[in-house]
Scaffold this active site. Structure first.
Site, PDB file in Angstrom:
ATOM      1  N   HIS A 272      44.649  35.514  40.809  1.00 16.30           N
ATOM      2  CA  HIS A 272      44.721  36.972  40.104  1.00 16.30           C
ATOM      3  C   HIS A 272      43.741  36.823  38.684  1.00 16.30           C
ATOM      4  CE1 HIS A 272      47.103  39.910  38.021  1.00 16.30           C
ATOM      5  NE2 HIS A 272      47.278  39.332  37.071  1.00 16.30           N
ATOM      6  N   HIS A 277      41.259  39.474  36.337  1.00 14.83           N
ATOM      7  CA  HIS A 277      41.131  39.752  35.002  1.00 14.83           C
ATOM      8  C   HIS A 277      39.677  39.425  34.398  1.00 14.83           C
ATOM      9  CE1 HIS A 277      45.403  40.776  33.475  1.00 14.83           C
ATOM     10  NE2 HIS A 277      45.650  39.802  34.159  1.00 14.83           N
ATOM     11  N   GLU A 317      46.762  45.512  33.938  1.00 15.31           N
ATOM     12  CA  GLU A 317      47.262  44.994  35.064  1.00 15.31           C
ATOM     13  C   GLU A 317      47.389  46.002  36.504  1.00 15.31           C
ATOM     14  OE1 GLU A 317      47.974  42.045  35.941  1.00 15.31           O
ATOM     15  OE2 GLU A 317      48.488  40.979  33.975  1.00 15.31           O
ATOM     16  N   SER A 336      43.222  41.697  42.477  1.00 16.70           N
ATOM     17  CA  SER A 336      43.583  40.376  43.005  1.00 16.70           C
ATOM     18  C   SER A 336      44.774  40.632  44.269  1.00 16.70           C
ATOM     19  CB  SER A 336      44.305  39.621  41.895  1.00 16.70           C
ATOM     20  OG  SER A 336      45.385  40.248  41.540  1.00 16.70           O
TER      21      SER A 336
END
Length: 438
Positions: A272, A277, A317, A336
């Site tokens: 993730h 990110h 997110e 992700s």
């Protein structure tokens, strides 16, 4: 434990080991010979223990500014602070126990090293798994998670992030996730993500066969946008996590999801962080947008922290943007997740325009695909909306990040702001001179 402040390199710097229950005050004294010494006597008279004290030249008022951290469990704190306030030309209380004091501002880090103070005040340790977690009954996985948590728990700012020797099984999980996601990026990910990804392959070792090291990735990010990674031992509070973004620091996990469910993780893992990110933190506009959310959180009330955390959820997110007339994903939770990356652009979920005032109060599920996504026109547009929203947050000061000293400046005096305006005017003249050469 009382300590005597010691002068080091022109500043009073002395840290106590246990500063969990403390109150910090920032004050400037009315200039007079021996004013600081007289102030320190006030603490002694009221039997207040000093945990930390430092001084620096004040940019708010002529003279010096002092930051004192005191033990809130010993002595007459209220009496001491009232006496200090009477002798000060500037006085501000900053504390984690702000709910008991209407005049206090919630504590927040003033320099990047202050992130060490809350890094281990986690809501849950990394090795503590819920009963429905795929690795709950796997003792080997649980022990491995504890190894990762211990690395982060002992990390201090300025030290290299320890290298992790990932197992073949962990690399196998990464390979499945990496290949499934990269097949979708070209058609589903935003331009910025796809632009940066080859640079990560070239500079950070992004490939299907190995998991990149956080320190290598952090060095790359720092070289392009000033962002850096910091290992985290577990789940931080929203207030503490957002405060890190104000310094362009992202708290990152190092562990990987359980091998039995490579396409699912109930909490953020290294897939993730690195695939979702990191690519966007290497984009200048997105990095600035993320930092604006962090800066807006400093000193904000719990109500606004919740709103900012919700804005973070629906942008950093699970954000969607419109590029060249097409919807593209930029949120790490989408980039992700193989399943949700397809779902968010399927035409089935509801799409709304990103507006911090309304986005910040939207409820959302954590363990299922989002039924609602908020769309931004550009990162620059989203950044300006966040700046405008931050201006509505009730705080007795503004904040500004100084990248040269990696500190937060409180904007709460005309003298200070006038000095900043002078510096900005000088920079503008430099830019105009350069522009006129073309």
């Amino acid at each position: 434990m009382a300590i005597e402040p010691t002068v080091m390199d022109g500043q009073f710097i002395k840290e106590a080991k246990d500063a969990a229950k403390s109150v910090s005050i920032i004050f400037s004294l009315n200039e007079a010979v021996g004013a600081l010494a007289e102030s320190l006597k006030i603490f002694k008279k009221n039997q207040v223990n000093l945990l930390h004290i430092e001084s620096r030249s004040s940019i708010k008022v002529p003279g010096y500014e002092f930051m004192v951290e005191v033990d809130s469990t010993v002595g007459d704190i209220e009496g001491a602070l009232e006496n200090i306030k009477q002798k000060s030309s500037y006085f501000q209380i900053v504390t984690r126990n702000y709910k008991d004091n209407a005049e206090a501002v919630p504590w927040f880090p003033r320099k990047i090293a202050d992130l060490d103070k809350f890094a281990n005040q986690i809501l849950s340790y990394g090795s503590e798994l819920e009963s429905d977690h795929p690795g709950f009954t796997d003792p080997v996985y649980r022990a491995r998670r504890k190894e990762f948590a211990d690395i982060a728990f002992h990390y201090k700012h300025g030290t290299p992030i320890p290298r992790v020797n990932y197992t073949e099984q962990e690399k196998g999980v990464w390979k499945v996730v990496f290949n499934n996601l990269t097949r979708l990026y070209k058609t589903h990910a935003c331009y910025e993500h796809n632009h940066v990804f080859p640079l990560l392959q070239e500079n950070c070792g992004y490939c299907e066969d190995d998991i990149p090291q956080l320190q290598v990735v952090s060095d790359f990010l720092k070289s392009v946008t000033g962002f850096q990674l910091r290992p985290v031992a577990g789940l931080l509070s929203s207030r503490d996590f957002l405060a890190g973004l104000a310094f362009r620091v992202f708290h990152s996990t190092q562990y990987i999801r359980h091998h039995t469910r490579p396409n699912y993780t109930p909490e953020p893992d290294v897939c993730h962080e690195l695939l979702g990110h990191v690519p966007l933190f290497a984009d200048a506009a997105f990095a600035q947008f993320s930092q604006e959310i962090g800066l807006a959180s400093l000193g904000a009330s719990d109500e606004y922290i919740e709103k900012l955390a919700t804005c973070y959820w629906f942008t950093v997110e699970f954000g969607v943007t419109r590029q060249n007339g097409q919807l593209k994903a930029y949120g790490a939770g989408l980039l992700s997740s193989f399943g949700e990356l397809e779902w968010c652009l399927s035409g089935k979920p509801e799409l709304r325009s990103f507006e911090p005032e309304t986005t910040g109060v939207q409820k959302y599920p954590i363990t299922e695909h989002q039924p609602v996504y908020f769309v931004t026109d550009s990162f620059e547009s989203a950044k300006q909306k966040m700046i405008d929203f931050a201006a509505t947050i009730p705080r007795p000061f503004g904040v500004r990040y100084d990248p040269y000293t990696q500190t937060i400046q409180l904007l709460d005096s005309k003298r200070q702001i006038q000095k900043l305006i002078t510096n900005i005017n000088s920079e503008i003249r430099t830019l105009i001179d350069a522009f006129n050469k073309f």
